[in-house]
Design an enzyme around this catalytic site. Sequence first.
Site, PDB file in Angstrom:
ATOM      1  CG  LEU A 288       2.233   6.448   6.358  1.00 27.15           C
ATOM      2  CD1 LEU A 288       2.966   7.584   7.072  1.00 27.15           C
ATOM      3  CD2 LEU A 288       1.602   5.511   7.392  1.00 27.15           C
TER       4      LEU A 288
ATOM      5  CE1 TYR B 128      -8.964   3.072   8.257  1.00 27.43           C
ATOM      6  CE2 TYR B 128      -9.788   4.835   9.655  1.00 27.43           C
ATOM      7  CZ  TYR B 128      -8.737   4.200   9.008  1.00 27.43           C
ATOM      8  OH  TYR B 128      -7.464   4.712   9.126  1.00 27.43           O
TER       9      TYR B 128
ATOM     10  CB  ILE C  18      -3.862  -2.252  -5.981  1.00 32.10           C
ATOM     11  CG1 ILE C  18      -4.763  -3.153  -6.796  1.00 32.10           C
ATOM     12  CG2 ILE C  18      -4.404  -0.845  -5.871  1.00 32.10           C
ATOM     13  CD1 ILE C  18      -6.012  -3.572  -6.057  1.00 32.10           C
TER      14      ILE C  18
ATOM     15  N   GLY D  34       0.852  -1.190   0.000  1.00 33.35           N
ATOM     16  CA  GLY D  34       0.000   0.000   0.000  1.00 33.35           C
ATOM     17  C   GLY D  34       0.882   1.232   0.000  1.00 33.35           C
TER      18      GLY D  34
ATOM     19  CE  LYS E 114      -6.713   1.006   9.956  1.00 31.10           C
ATOM     20  NZ  LYS E 114      -5.554   0.317   9.364  1.00 31.10           N
TER      21      LYS E 114
HETATM   22  C1  AKB Z   1      -9.477   8.976   8.275  1.00 35.25           C
HETATM   23  O1  AKB Z   1      -9.915  10.128   8.385  1.00 35.25           O
HETATM   24  O2  AKB Z   1     -10.155   7.998   7.948  1.00 35.25           O
HETATM   25  C2  AKB Z   1      -8.023   8.740   8.599  1.00 35.25           C
HETATM   26  C3  AKB Z   1      -7.849   8.296  10.013  1.00 35.25           C
HETATM   27  C4  AKB Z   1      -8.020   9.252  11.114  1.00 35.25           C
HETATM   28  O3  AKB Z   1      -7.573   7.155  10.241  1.00 35.25           O
HETATM   29  N1  AKB Z   1      -7.268   9.923   8.353  1.00 35.25           N
END
Ligand code: AKB
Length: 320
Positions: free
Chosen positions: A15, A146, A37, A10, A150
């Site tokens: 980053l 997300y 990718i 990635g 995480k």
């Molecule tokens: C997002 O806004 O999704 C990212 C994060 C804070 O993980 N920048």
Amino acid sequence: MKKETVLVIGSCGQLGTELVEALRGIYGDENVIASDIRKGESPVFESGPFELLDILNLDRWKEILHKYKPTHVYHLAALLSATAEQQPEFAWKLNMQGLFHVLDAAKEAGSSIKRVYWPSSIAAFGVNTPRFDTPQYGPMDPSTVYGISKYAGELYIQYYYQRYGVDTRSLRYPGLIGHKSDPGGGTTDYAVAIYHDALKDKHHNCFLKEGTILPMLYMPDALKATLDVMHAPADQIKMRMSYNLAGMSFAPEEIAGSIKKHIPDFNISYTPDYRQAIADTWPAVIDDSMAREHWGWKPDFDLDRMTSDMLTNIAPRYKM
Ligand code: AKB
């Protein structure tokens, strides 16, 4: 003795692009393999090996492992908060299955993969997490796919460390701000766009509302933290989930105020969209004392210092 070979998965994101450059400065261009990718446009991808890799494609992943035999893996491929809400099933698959491919490879490789880096995020927190001085441990009830991926990932990297001895390292990034590459699909992305809009149009229409304080980090600090946590001796990494990490915290009107010190006629308006609901579940100010105590974390940039550096670096793009 085998030389270190670093693989970044990635690598063409916000980053990754800067991390590859920093890693090549440390380990040598040929010893840092960038992969993604699709190939990014930055010249950094011409300075050393680049491989096309969809981390969900197990055969291709095994081919890359066999070809390069990496000693250090940085696995950054993921969908961020806002994009993940548009395609939650795929986001879960990419964020979790991709991580398992990396962790399983490290488990099978034993000591030949020495360290694995995987980023977490402030998105792992939720509405019941204290918003100010957000502690390392506390209620975790993420509300986005997300964030859930995480938090689950944090538990899994700890599990692979405890059960299989995989040396996993991780940070909970705040919003990342940099001038070399653009973010994509995050809730904190306005804090990059605002600098470009200020130079281009002297105006920014923010997708978050006034008063939305979020934790942020300037890219040089993010790179420093990432490399420091990866290079720290194992006995300093006393916590094997993801470390809280803080740089600065501000609301849109505060970053606008900082920009106004350089561009007095800059102004900001507000049209909050679906990303406001995401931001409302995230913390405002992070307590990162554990990172400071364990491996000496200390950021260099505050809001005004970042603003002056951002504007200086991106201004040449908008000169007529
Ligand atoms: C997002 O806004 O999704 C990212 C994060 C804070 O993980 N920048």
